[in-house]
Design a protein around this motif. Structure first.
Motif, PDB file in Angstrom:
ATOM      1  N   ALA A   1       0.978  -1.314   0.752  1.00  0.00           N
ATOM      2  CA  ALA A   1       0.105  -0.246  -0.174  1.00  0.00           C
ATOM      3  C   ALA A   1       1.127   1.652  -0.556  1.00  0.00           C
ATOM      4  CB  ALA A   1      -0.307  -0.230   1.430  1.00  0.00           C
ATOM      5  N   LYS A   2       2.128   0.910   1.225  1.00  0.00           N
ATOM      6  CA  LYS A   2       3.143   2.349   0.334  1.00  0.00           C
ATOM      7  C   LYS A   2       3.262   2.686  -0.558  1.00  0.00           C
ATOM      8  CE  LYS A   2       5.060   2.945   5.024  1.00  0.00           C
ATOM      9  NZ  LYS A   2       6.182   3.531   5.735  1.00  0.00           N
ATOM     10  N   GLN A   3       4.146   1.380  -0.959  1.00  0.00           N
ATOM     11  CA  GLN A   3       4.695   1.940  -2.370  1.00  0.00           C
ATOM     12  C   GLN A   3       3.901   2.217  -2.922  1.00  0.00           C
ATOM     13  OE1 GLN A   3       6.486  -2.047  -4.000  1.00  0.00           O
ATOM     14  NE2 GLN A   3       7.542  -2.227  -2.095  1.00  0.00           N
ATOM     15  N   LEU A   4       2.953   1.563  -3.572  1.00  0.00           N
ATOM     16  CA  LEU A   4       1.486   1.808  -4.974  1.00  0.00           C
ATOM     17  C   LEU A   4       0.570   3.409  -3.953  1.00  0.00           C
ATOM     18  CD1 LEU A   4       0.386  -1.757  -6.014  1.00  0.00           C
ATOM     19  CD2 LEU A   4       2.187   0.335  -7.202  1.00  0.00           C
ATOM     20  N   GLY A   5       0.811   4.057  -3.078  1.00  0.00           N
ATOM     21  CA  GLY A   5      -0.008   5.178  -2.835  1.00  0.00           C
ATOM     22  C   GLY A   5      -1.358   4.672  -2.602  1.00  0.00           C
ATOM     23  N   LEU A   6      -1.746   3.825  -1.700  1.00  0.00           N
ATOM     24  CA  LEU A   6      -3.182   3.381  -1.558  1.00  0.00           C
ATOM     25  C   LEU A   6      -3.440   3.721  -0.104  1.00  0.00           C
ATOM     26  CD1 LEU A   6      -3.014  -0.354  -3.436  1.00  0.00           C
ATOM     27  CD2 LEU A   6      -4.835   2.268  -4.133  1.00  0.00           C
ATOM     28  N   GLN A   7      -4.925   3.243   0.283  1.00  0.00           N
ATOM     29  CA  GLN A   7      -4.596   4.039   1.672  1.00  0.00           C
ATOM     30  C   GLN A   7      -5.091   2.054   1.910  1.00  0.00           C
ATOM     31  OE1 GLN A   7      -7.989   6.510   2.984  1.00  0.00           O
ATOM     32  NE2 GLN A   7      -8.283   7.174   0.560  1.00  0.00           N
ATOM     33  N   LEU A   8      -5.376   2.223   2.911  1.00  0.00           N
ATOM     34  CA  LEU A   8      -5.601   0.862   3.476  1.00  0.00           C
ATOM     35  C   LEU A   8      -6.762   0.818   4.460  1.00  0.00           C
ATOM     36  CD1 LEU A   8      -2.506  -1.329   4.658  1.00  0.00           C
ATOM     37  CD2 LEU A   8      -4.392  -1.945   3.052  1.00  0.00           C
ATOM     38  N   ARG A   9      -7.532   0.218   4.726  1.00  0.00           N
ATOM     39  CA  ARG A   9      -8.870   0.541   5.745  1.00  0.00           C
ATOM     40  C   ARG A   9      -8.633  -1.166   6.165  1.00  0.00           C
ATOM     41  NH1 ARG A   9     -10.698   5.472   6.760  1.00  0.00           N
ATOM     42  NH2 ARG A   9      -9.662   7.388   5.754  1.00  0.00           N
ATOM     43  N   VAL A  10      -8.719  -1.593   7.388  1.00  0.00           N
ATOM     44  CA  VAL A  10      -8.392  -2.855   7.679  1.00  0.00           C
ATOM     45  C   VAL A  10      -9.662  -2.860   8.806  1.00  0.00           C
ATOM     46  CG1 VAL A  10      -7.121  -4.463   9.664  1.00  0.00           C
ATOM     47  CG2 VAL A  10      -6.000  -2.086   7.730  1.00  0.00           C
ATOM     48  N   ARG A  11     -10.460  -3.796   8.426  1.00  0.00           N
ATOM     49  CA  ARG A  11     -11.922  -4.452   9.494  1.00  0.00           C
ATOM     50  C   ARG A  11     -11.217  -5.798   9.876  1.00  0.00           C
ATOM     51  NH1 ARG A  11     -17.014  -5.073   5.348  1.00  0.00           N
ATOM     52  NH2 ARG A  11     -16.213  -6.830   4.436  1.00  0.00           N
ATOM     53  N   SER A  12     -11.535  -5.929  11.470  1.00  0.00           N
ATOM     54  CA  SER A  12     -11.792  -6.971  12.275  1.00  0.00           C
ATOM     55  C   SER A  12     -13.124  -6.961  12.086  1.00  0.00           C
ATOM     56  CB  SER A  12     -11.028  -6.928  13.324  1.00  0.00           C
ATOM     57  OG  SER A  12     -11.580  -5.887  14.151  1.00  0.00           O
ATOM     58  N   GLY A  13     -13.860  -6.948  13.140  1.00  0.00           N
ATOM     59  CA  GLY A  13     -15.175  -7.203  13.104  1.00  0.00           C
ATOM     60  C   GLY A  13     -16.313  -5.620  12.453  1.00  0.00           C
ATOM     61  N   GLY A  14     -16.165  -5.131  11.712  1.00  0.00           N
ATOM     62  CA  GLY A  14     -16.959  -3.662  10.893  1.00  0.00           C
ATOM     63  C   GLY A  14     -17.892  -3.449  12.061  1.00  0.00           C
ATOM     64  N   HIS A  15     -18.269  -3.120  13.247  1.00  0.00           N
ATOM     65  CA  HIS A  15     -17.953  -2.512  13.837  1.00  0.00           C
ATOM     66  C   HIS A  15     -18.019  -0.875  14.358  1.00  0.00           C
ATOM     67  CE1 HIS A  15     -20.926  -5.255  15.936  1.00  0.00           C
ATOM     68  NE2 HIS A  15     -20.268  -6.211  15.579  1.00  0.00           N
ATOM     69  N   ASP A  16     -17.078  -0.038  13.501  1.00  0.00           N
ATOM     70  CA  ASP A  16     -16.725   1.077  13.570  1.00  0.00           C
ATOM     71  C   ASP A  16     -17.934   1.469  13.887  1.00  0.00           C
ATOM     72  OD1 ASP A  16     -14.393   2.583  13.240  1.00  0.00           O
ATOM     73  OD2 ASP A  16     -15.995   3.550  12.748  1.00  0.00           O
ATOM     74  N   TYR A  17     -18.753   2.744  13.830  1.00  0.00           N
ATOM     75  CA  TYR A  17     -19.480   3.663  14.061  1.00  0.00           C
ATOM     76  C   TYR A  17     -20.057   4.496  13.267  1.00  0.00           C
ATOM     77  CZ  TYR A  17     -22.042   1.666  19.386  1.00  0.00           C
ATOM     78  OH  TYR A  17     -22.927   1.161  19.475  1.00  0.00           O
ATOM     79  N   GLU A  18     -18.791   4.555  12.064  1.00  0.00           N
ATOM     80  CA  GLU A  18     -18.911   5.294  11.644  1.00  0.00           C
ATOM     81  C   GLU A  18     -18.262   4.927  10.434  1.00  0.00           C
ATOM     82  OE1 GLU A  18     -20.610   8.553  11.234  1.00  0.00           O
ATOM     83  OE2 GLU A  18     -20.462   9.393  12.732  1.00  0.00           O
ATOM     84  N   GLY A  19     -18.627   3.522  10.202  1.00  0.00           N
ATOM     85  CA  GLY A  19     -18.278   2.907   8.936  1.00  0.00           C
ATOM     86  C   GLY A  19     -16.354   2.982   8.675  1.00  0.00           C
ATOM     87  N   LEU A  20     -15.895   3.822   9.218  1.00  0.00           N
ATOM     88  CA  LEU A  20     -14.292   4.235   8.984  1.00  0.00           C
ATOM     89  C   LEU A  20     -13.326   2.376   9.123  1.00  0.00           C
ATOM     90  CD1 LEU A  20     -13.351   7.345  11.467  1.00  0.00           C
ATOM     91  CD2 LEU A  20     -15.549   6.939   8.660  1.00  0.00           C
ATOM     92  N   SER A  21     -13.663   1.908   9.118  1.00  0.00           N
ATOM     93  CA  SER A  21     -13.055   0.275   8.865  1.00  0.00           C
ATOM     94  C   SER A  21     -13.464  -0.021   7.244  1.00  0.00           C
ATOM     95  CB  SER A  21     -12.760  -0.426  10.083  1.00  0.00           C
ATOM     96  OG  SER A  21     -14.927  -1.472   9.817  1.00  0.00           O
TER      97      SER A  21
END
Length: 544
Positions: free
Chosen positions: A97-117
């Protein structure tokens, strides 16, 4: 990379050129090739990668996402979902992701209240790193610990502990589909918090991937970073691979009850009394209050408020009744209101499963509820007077489907210092409030209506909440408090929500962030910023 891996990579790249599962553009193809080159082994693209052109894309994207408003068509979607099969794949994802200039959003359970994962309002493109296939749990009851990978749910952890012992447990969340990886990064409270503190208070080691793609444990990461990841919020310091959890003793038999009281049953007065005792009562006893709007009995079309006292007691019913009769007789608890059961059965009860549900259902890791919702939080240090409660009732009755939950503090929660971990809500807090408004359609007008209502409610509650700062719980993430702008984070901007979530711990978190991720790679809408004088480049990531 070994000659065998090189051969496998060439073979899989050949397959990609012929396969319906091929990446939709060259960036995805480059990311896949980079993953193969930088991990211990290469997996077929169709095994671990999903693009928007795949028929399964929507199913995978929505698989653990809890907040349906974060899945409407207007919300940005990832260009790729990658489900690592091994720790080395997570390392490679950071490097690539660093090499290609991509964002990572990392999800374990998907419970982020604003969906930021699993969503991003920052500049595209972004990729979801879905940890759901990394869910191994190893329990050692002789030495009182368990290792749990980030993709496991808390329900799975509870079940695996109970499988080995009926007198061991772990003090984490009430909702059993929470991903253990992200849950503990925000603190992790539950029914045993008054006895043993938070989940984060009972972590003794961890494995993370840092911004350089290295795997670190407690010894190699150092005590500052180990402090920061236990309550400093997901996604700012690295990607959690696994936690080492300290198991706690639980009785072989515990007691539960739920007693509903409406306003017509003296509900306001009983709740006012609850505020006097909730944080002072025996620490084996957890009584939360679930508040919603119901129909009046025998009066069709008229609404009233119901307060449901939902409780776990770490002991038998006879001692519970002694405590309640002495400290909280106003509730009128009787023996027939109470049910004795095993600790694992109490997990099911508090989570809302029907009484005959076998505990094995916890291994499915599925949520009982998915809604369109918006939430906020408060911490209360002085009882709200009855006229304040009556104003709250009036506002709740105005809304279609409101839900308010009061969780008691005190006990062990008051014995930790505010700086023991980044989670600062300790001594002096009587209870925490969670406010929710729920709706059932994707229309923008509906969202706007319910957003407006909960913001007005939050404004009304201002004089009754903690002040300087008005505290908030980071696991009930609320972007109304402020966001990072335009793919960068500002110390001044972040201080607004940072002080609410972490109080004085925010400054230490910033120092740790600046040390371990100076290029600000792990960046999201409410990530901890770096100090501006040391920032060297753009950062793009999110861990939930």
């Amino acid at each position: 990379m070994t000659s065998l891996n090189s051969a496998m990579l060439s073979f899989f790249i050949f397959l990609l050129s012929c396969s319906s599962y091929a990446p939709s553009d060259t960036t995805n193809e480059k990311f896949y090739q980079c993953i193969c080159q930088n991990s211990d082994y290469c997996v077929p693209f169709s095994t671990a990668f999903v693009t928007p052109t795949n028929a399964s894309f929507t199913t995978v994207l929505q698989s653990t996402a809890q907040n349906l408003r974060c899945l409407v068509p207007s919300v940005p979607k990832p260009q790729l979902i990658f489900s690592p099969m091994a720790e080395s794949h997570v390392q490679a994802a950071v490097i690539c992701a660093k090499q290609l200039g991509l964002q990572l959003r990392v999800r374990s359970g998907g419970h982020d209240y604003e969906g930021l994962s699993y969503i991003s309002e920052m500049e595209p493109p972004f990729i979801i790193l879905d940890l759901s296939k990394l869910r191994e749990i190893v329990v050692n009851t002789e030495e009182n610990f368990a290792w749990a990978q980030a993709g496991a749910t808390v329900g799975e952890v509870y079940y695996r502990i109970s499988e080995k012992s009926k007198t061991h447990g772990f003090p984490a969340g009430l909702c059993t589909s929470l991903g253990i990886g992200g849950h503990i990064t925000g603190g992790a409270y539950g029914t045993m918090m008054r006895k043993y503190g938070l989940g984060a208070d009972n972590v003794v080691d961890a494995r993370i991937v840092d911004a350089n793609g290295r795997i670190l444990d407690r010894q190699s990461m150092g005590e500052d970073l180990f402090w920061a990841i236990r309550g400093g919020g997901g996604a700012s310091f690295g990607i959690i691979l696994s936690w080492k959890l300290r198991l706690v003793p639980v009785p072989s038999i515990v007691t539960v009850f739920t007693i509903p009281k409406t306003l017509e049953q003296n509900g306001t007065n009983i709740l006012y009394k609850w505020q006097q005792v909730a944080d002072k009562i025996d620490e084996d006893l957890f009584i939360r209050v679930i508040i919603n709007v119901v129909d009046k009995k025998d009066k069709k079309g008229e609404k009233t408020i119901q307060t449901a006292y939902n409780s776990l007691f770490l002991g038998r019913v006879d001692r519970l009744l002694q405590i309640m009769n002495e400290k909280f007789p106003e509730l009128g608890l009787t023996q027939k209101d109470c049910t004795e059961m095993s600790w694992i059965k109490s997990i099911m009860y508090i989570a809302g499963y029907p009484g005959n549900t076998p505990p094995e259902v916890l291994l499915q890791g599925k949520s009982l509820f998915k809604n369109y919702f918006k939430a906020k939080s408060d911490f209360v240090k002085e009882p709200i007077p009855e006229d304040g409660l009556e104003g709250l009732w009036k506002r709740l009755i105005e809304e279609d489907s409101p839900l308010v939950i009061w969780n008691p503090y005190g006990g062990m929660m008051a014995k930790f210092s505010e700086s023991e971990t980044p989670f600062p809500h300790r001594k002096g807090v009587i209870y925490m409030i969670q406010y929710l408004t729920l709706w059932n359609d994707p229309a923008k007008e509906s969202a706007t209506k319910h957003y407006d209502w909960i913001r007005r409610l939050y404004n009304y509650m201002t004089p009754y909440a903690s002040m300087f700062p008005r505290q908030a719980y980071v696991n009930y993430r609320d972007l109304d408090l402020g966001t990072n702008k335009n793919g960068s984070s500002s110390f001044i901007e972040a201080s607004v929500w940072g002080n609410k979530y972490y109080k004085d711990n925010f400054n230490r978190l910033v120092k740790v962030k600046t040390k371990v991720d100076p290029e600000n790679f792990f960046l999201h809408e409410q990530s901890i910023p770096t100090l501006p004088i040391t920032r060297k480049g753009k950062g793009k990531s999110m861990n939930q």
